[in-house]
Write a protein that holds these residues in place. Structure first.
Motif, PDB file in Angstrom:
ATOM      1  N   MET A 193       0.828  -1.201   0.000  1.00  0.00           N
ATOM      2  CA  MET A 193       0.000   0.000   0.000  1.00  0.00           C
ATOM      3  C   MET A 193       0.871   1.263   0.000  1.00  0.00           C
ATOM      4  O   MET A 193       0.563   2.252  -0.666  1.00  0.00           O
ATOM      5  N   THR A 194       1.985   1.224   0.740  1.00  0.00           N
ATOM      6  CA  THR A 194       2.902   2.365   0.774  1.00  0.00           C
ATOM      7  C   THR A 194       3.559   2.577  -0.588  1.00  0.00           C
ATOM      8  O   THR A 194       3.705   3.709  -1.064  1.00  0.00           O
ATOM      9  N   GLU A 195       3.960   1.468  -1.212  1.00  0.00           N
ATOM     10  CA  GLU A 195       4.570   1.553  -2.548  1.00  0.00           C
ATOM     11  C   GLU A 195       3.609   2.180  -3.547  1.00  0.00           C
ATOM     12  O   GLU A 195       3.995   3.041  -4.347  1.00  0.00           O
ATOM     13  N   TYR A 196       2.340   1.766  -3.505  1.00  0.00           N
ATOM     14  CA  TYR A 196       1.384   2.283  -4.476  1.00  0.00           C
ATOM     15  C   TYR A 196       1.016   3.736  -4.197  1.00  0.00           C
ATOM     16  O   TYR A 196       0.732   4.500  -5.127  1.00  0.00           O
ATOM     17  N   ARG A 197       1.020   4.140  -2.934  1.00  0.00           N
ATOM     18  CA  ARG A 197       0.848   5.570  -2.615  1.00  0.00           C
ATOM     19  C   ARG A 197       1.982   6.367  -3.249  1.00  0.00           C
ATOM     20  O   ARG A 197       1.767   7.448  -3.811  1.00  0.00           O
ATOM     21  N   GLN A 198       3.193   5.859  -3.141  1.00  0.00           N
ATOM     22  CA  GLN A 198       4.357   6.529  -3.715  1.00  0.00           C
ATOM     23  C   GLN A 198       4.186   6.690  -5.230  1.00  0.00           C
ATOM     24  O   GLN A 198       4.457   7.764  -5.789  1.00  0.00           O
ATOM     25  N   ILE A 199       3.735   5.640  -5.887  1.00  0.00           N
ATOM     26  CA  ILE A 199       3.553   5.698  -7.345  1.00  0.00           C
ATOM     27  C   ILE A 199       2.492   6.727  -7.715  1.00  0.00           C
ATOM     28  O   ILE A 199       2.698   7.572  -8.600  1.00  0.00           O
ATOM     29  N   LEU A 200       1.343   6.669  -7.047  1.00  0.00           N
ATOM     30  CA  LEU A 200       0.238   7.563  -7.386  1.00  0.00           C
ATOM     31  C   LEU A 200       0.580   9.021  -7.094  1.00  0.00           C
ATOM     32  O   LEU A 200       0.337   9.908  -7.912  1.00  0.00           O
ATOM     33  N   ILE A 201       1.122   9.262  -5.921  1.00  0.00           N
ATOM     34  CA  ILE A 201       1.304  10.640  -5.459  1.00  0.00           C
ATOM     35  C   ILE A 201       2.522  11.293  -6.097  1.00  0.00           C
ATOM     36  O   ILE A 201       2.449  12.441  -6.554  1.00  0.00           O
ATOM     37  N   TYR A 202       3.635  10.584  -6.166  1.00  0.00           N
ATOM     38  CA  TYR A 202       4.892  11.212  -6.567  1.00  0.00           C
ATOM     39  C   TYR A 202       5.316  10.884  -7.992  1.00  0.00           C
ATOM     40  O   TYR A 202       5.876  11.734  -8.674  1.00  0.00           O
ATOM     41  N   GLU A 203       5.062   9.657  -8.462  1.00  0.00           N
ATOM     42  CA  GLU A 203       5.471   9.311  -9.824  1.00  0.00           C
ATOM     43  C   GLU A 203       4.421   9.717 -10.847  1.00  0.00           C
ATOM     44  O   GLU A 203       4.742  10.328 -11.872  1.00  0.00           O
ATOM     45  N   ARG A 204       3.145   9.392 -10.576  1.00  0.00           N
ATOM     46  CA  ARG A 204       2.078   9.745 -11.517  1.00  0.00           C
ATOM     47  C   ARG A 204       1.496  11.137 -11.259  1.00  0.00           C
ATOM     48  O   ARG A 204       0.688  11.619 -12.041  1.00  0.00           O
ATOM     49  N   LYS A 205       1.912  11.763 -10.157  1.00  0.00           N
ATOM     50  CA  LYS A 205       1.414  13.102  -9.793  1.00  0.00           C
ATOM     51  C   LYS A 205      -0.118  13.133  -9.805  1.00  0.00           C
ATOM     52  O   LYS A 205      -0.741  14.056 -10.306  1.00  0.00           O
ATOM     53  N   GLY A 238       0.396  15.640   5.243  1.00  0.00           N
ATOM     54  CA  GLY A 238       1.335  15.476   4.145  1.00  0.00           C
ATOM     55  C   GLY A 238       0.650  15.291   2.807  1.00  0.00           C
ATOM     56  O   GLY A 238      -0.571  15.127   2.702  1.00  0.00           O
ATOM     57  N   GLU A 239       1.451  15.293   1.747  1.00  0.00           N
ATOM     58  CA  GLU A 239       0.918  15.183   0.391  1.00  0.00           C
ATOM     59  C   GLU A 239       0.240  13.833   0.187  1.00  0.00           C
ATOM     60  O   GLU A 239       0.805  12.781   0.485  1.00  0.00           O
ATOM     61  N   GLY A 240      -0.986  13.874  -0.306  1.00  0.00           N
ATOM     62  CA  GLY A 240      -1.744  12.651  -0.520  1.00  0.00           C
ATOM     63  C   GLY A 240      -2.335  12.077   0.743  1.00  0.00           C
ATOM     64  O   GLY A 240      -3.015  11.045   0.690  1.00  0.00           O
ATOM     65  N   GLY A 241      -2.123  12.728   1.881  1.00  0.00           N
ATOM     66  CA  GLY A 241      -2.688  12.256   3.133  1.00  0.00           C
ATOM     67  C   GLY A 241      -4.179  12.548   3.214  1.00  0.00           C
ATOM     68  O   GLY A 241      -4.764  13.187   2.332  1.00  0.00           O
ATOM     69  N   TRP A 242      -4.794  12.094   4.301  1.00  0.00           N
ATOM     70  CA  TRP A 242      -6.251  12.204   4.439  1.00  0.00           C
ATOM     71  C   TRP A 242      -6.714  13.639   4.257  1.00  0.00           C
ATOM     72  O   TRP A 242      -7.652  13.911   3.493  1.00  0.00           O
ATOM     73  N   ARG A 243      -6.072  14.574   4.953  1.00  0.00           N
ATOM     74  CA  ARG A 243      -6.523  15.974   4.900  1.00  0.00           C
ATOM     75  C   ARG A 243      -6.271  16.592   3.526  1.00  0.00           C
ATOM     76  O   ARG A 243      -7.108  17.328   3.003  1.00  0.00           O
ATOM     77  N   HIS A 244      -5.133  16.270   2.934  1.00  0.00           N
ATOM     78  CA  HIS A 244      -4.814  16.792   1.605  1.00  0.00           C
ATOM     79  C   HIS A 244      -5.776  16.221   0.565  1.00  0.00           C
ATOM     80  O   HIS A 244      -6.246  16.948  -0.319  1.00  0.00           O
ATOM     81  N   HIS A 245      -6.074  14.921   0.673  1.00  0.00           N
ATOM     82  CA  HIS A 245      -6.984  14.317  -0.300  1.00  0.00           C
ATOM     83  C   HIS A 245      -8.370  14.932  -0.208  1.00  0.00           C
ATOM     84  O   HIS A 245      -9.032  15.160  -1.236  1.00  0.00           O
ATOM     85  N   LEU A 246      -8.839  15.213   0.999  1.00  0.00           N
ATOM     86  CA  LEU A 246     -10.130  15.878   1.162  1.00  0.00           C
ATOM     87  C   LEU A 246     -10.122  17.233   0.466  1.00  0.00           C
ATOM     88  O   LEU A 246     -11.131  17.649  -0.123  1.00  0.00           O
TER      89      LEU A 246
END
Length: 682
Positions: A193-205, A238-246
């Motif tokens: 799950m951490t790896e895929y967060r990294q891909i979505l948030i930082y690699e795929r922007k 943080g980026e992609g975190g619960w509050r940021h996603h909201l």
């Protein structure tokens, strides 16, 4: 959660009865031998759809195993893709069985159910390392182990880990060997799950993706099981975190950014699971806000605004009109919303969810009530069947959701209302449907948005996402471009609710204006089209019932006659039922009988040069094989004008002189004027 189950059993009349029902369901699963975990990973559930009828295939949780699969019409399929999709349902049903057995134990103290729940959790923990990173996943997917998609894995894991938490809350002990298996599972799940967060948030922007909310929810459950407060806090910020996603995944009008009610509920459910886990550490996310005032409470308010008077949530853009697992998800979030926010206006929506789950009158009838429903201080779902509940729904005002591009028009003295779409396309889950209008009656929708079939159906891209399947205008049988319209005017007065919608991005050199006006007597729909080049201008309407007086105005077509569309650069033919012949005064008049037995009267001007057809189309997204009859009006040239009026009072007479329209209903005459600069005015 466990203490609440005990309280509900002792304080309410429904919880004890529901506990017995849920207990019996677990007993039946055990007796059928269907609580054995498959050694095969699941595939992609969207492929669980009949290739002939385009309806979702049948699934029975009592089945131990299956290699042949049936549609509601009797078709049998057996290819590997369907097996993989069936396995998705099986894995999900077993995770639910674990949670249900844990809930039954919490409510009955019968050790047998704790054993069932623990067995399922531990066996999945032991099996998980043996599932490969899925070799058959499609290239665009983030790959899971137990499923094609990491997204499905994240959702499934939250159910399994909620069961584990409930068992631990109840003091159920795990052996050293069992705990080691669980710990390894948690480690592997956290890693992926951490790896895929990294891909979505930082690699795929792409941090706003609905995937991110579910990866967050899964990790929140992991940290809650481990008791890792700091890790969960890091997931919130943080980026992609619960509050940021909201803040980025929900618009300022409180609707999920894709403009789909299905994905709105999908994301809200993930948020609520994260909030549930945070609450275990004394962290309150239920009142947290995004940067533009987005809140989970506001997301519930958006659903109430969009729902019809029966509590049905419309299927805007991608998403099913009705589906058993979706009804459970709706029930879950609404029970949580009632418990945490005390919003009584959610009750009709909750009752509708339980009706879809098999309750005739909307009373609580499934696991979601036992787990998440309040034991006191909040109205039960069954209260909505009272007249007072329905009256509370009727008092809702109109609402403009400007950032998302939806507007709901209501009038306190009218049984009719409307919902129109003018906003952003919606990305991969959007439809080519700008200026679409759904007309609703108190008994239910009359011209709804038909939503979407499972993505494995070919009709996804050849019908349900396309313009011709919506109540709007297309040109030359070709769908609109991906674009965004605008709301020029929105007014709500004691006399009328009026809306002016406009777009110039649907086709090159084309401007469309739709004017809607709702009064006590009628709903007027006036659609204007102006072009720079000649085209066939096609006005579509898709009622869910056929007109009672259809045959009297219809000149039958030849058996092989059809109307040609061009969708995705491929020709598509729709069977032509016949052509409408207007009355001497240029009117088409239809009468429809609605769900509650009442009548809806529809008057349409048939202006010179207009052709009107009855077209056979696929049915709704629940069962496309049951055809519907659409009304299609076509005008050819550089401009088009389509004027329609709907009333529950009786037939409406229309007279157009230039741009002056005379509307007569129940001996009440109203004159309206259209001008390009000022729009429609009385």
């Amino acid at each position: 959660m466990s203490t609440q189950i005990g309280e509900k059993r002792n304080k309410t009349g429904w919880a004890a009865t529901l506990l017995q029902k849920l207990k019996q369901e677990i007993d039946e699963l055990a007796a059928a031998g269907s609580l054995t975990i498959p050694s095969e990973p699941g595939g992609w559930w969207h492929q669980y759809v009949c290739p002939v009828h385009h309806a979702e295939l049948l699934f029975n949780p009592l089945d131990q195993d299956a290699h042949e699969f049936y549609c509601p019409h009797g078709c049998k399929v057996d290819e590997p893709a369907y097996r993989g999709a069936w396995l998705v349902f099986k894995h999900q049903s077993l995770a639910r069985a674990a949670l249900q057995a844990a809930a039954v134990y919490a409510g009955t103290r019968d050790d047998g159910y704790a054993s069932i729940a623990k067995h399922l959790v531990v066996e999945y923990a032991r099996q998980f390392p043996h599932y490969p990173v899925h070799p058959d996943a499609q290239p665009w997917m983030l790959k899971g182990r137990a499923f094609h998609q990491a997204l499905t894995e994240g959702i499934w894991s939250t159910t399994l880990l909620r069961a584990l938490l409930l068992l631990k809350d109840e003091g159920v002990a795990f052996t050293t060997d069992e705990q080691e298996a669980v710990d390894q599972f948690l480690t592997m799940l956290e890693s992926s799950m951490t790896e895929y967060r990294q891909i979505l948030i930082y690699e795929r922007k792409n941090p706003e993706n609905n995937y991110t909310a579910w990866l967050n929810a899964s990790l929140s459950c992991v940290y809650a099981v481990r008791g890792e407060r700091e890790s969960l806090l890091g997931l919130i910020e943080g980026e992609g975190g619960w509050r940021h996603h909201l803040s980025i995944g929900v618009k300022a009008d409180q609707l999920e950014f894709e403009g789909s009610t299905y994905y709105h509920i999908f994301v809200l459910r993930a948020y609520l699971i994260s909030a549930e886990m945070a609450q275990r550490f004394g962290i309150d996310l239920y009142t947290a806000e995004g940067t533009e005032g987005q809140t989970m409470s506001g997301m519930f308010d958006a659903l109430v605004s969009l729902a019809d008077d029966q509590g049905v949530i419309p299927a805007l853009h991608d998403g099913p009109m009705e589906r058993l697992p979706f009804a459970r998800e709706i029930a879950e979030i609404l029970e949580i919303g009632l418990t945490n926010y005390g919003k009584q206006e959610l009750v009709p929506l909750l009752a509708e969810a339980y009706r879809q789950l098999g309750s005739k009158t909307g009373e609580r009838c499934d696991l979601e009530a036992l787990l998440y429903g309040a034991s006191e201080g909040v109205a039960a779902a069954e209260d909505c069947v009272s007249l007072s509940g329905l009256q509370a729904q009727r008092s809702r005002a109109s609402r403009l959701l400007a950032p998302s591009g939806f507007v709901v028009g209501r009038h306190d003295k009218s049984k009719l209302s409307f919902l129109a779409d003018f906003g952003p396309h919606g990305g991969s889950h959007g439809h080519y449907d700008k200026l679409h209008v759904s007309i609703m009656h108190r008994s239910g929708a009359f011209t709804p948005d038909f939503g979407m079939v499972p993505y494995g159906s070919s009709l996804r891209k050849t019908w349900f996402a396309e313009t011709a399947s919506h109540n709007t205008v297309s040109l030359d049988g070709i769908s609109q471009a991906e674009h965004e319209g605008r709301c020029v005017r929105f007014e709500e007065t004691e006399e009328a609710t009026a809306v002016w919608l406009q777009t110039d991005g649907a086709y090159p050199g084309c401007r469309m204006d739709r004017h809607l006006r709702l009064t006590e007597q009628w709903l007027l729909d006036w659609f204007e089209v102006k072009l720079e080049q000649d085209a066939a201008i096609e006005w579509w309407m898709h009622p869910i019932v056929e007109a009672l007086d259809l045959a009297s105005q219809l000149e039958p077509a030849d058996p092989d006659a059809s109307y040609e569309l061009r969708i995705n650069n491929e020709q598509r033919s729709l069977p032509l039922k016949g052509s409408y012949v207007p009355s001497a005064d240029g009117l088409l008049q239809f009468t429809y009988q609605l769900k509650d037995g009442s009548k809806l009267y529809h008057s349409a001007l048939q202006l010179p040069g207009t052709e009107a057809y009855a077209i056979h189309t696929p049915g709704n997204s629940i069962d496309p094989s049951k055809p519907l009859t659409a009304l299609l009006q076509v005008q050819r040239g550089l401009s088009g004008r389509f004027i329609h009026v709907y009333s529950t009072k009786g037939p409406v007479a229309l007279t157009l002189t230039g741009s002056e329209l005379r509307v007569e209903c129940e001996s009440i005459v109203t004159t309206l004027y259209m001008s390009e600069e000022m729009g429609l005015n009385s």
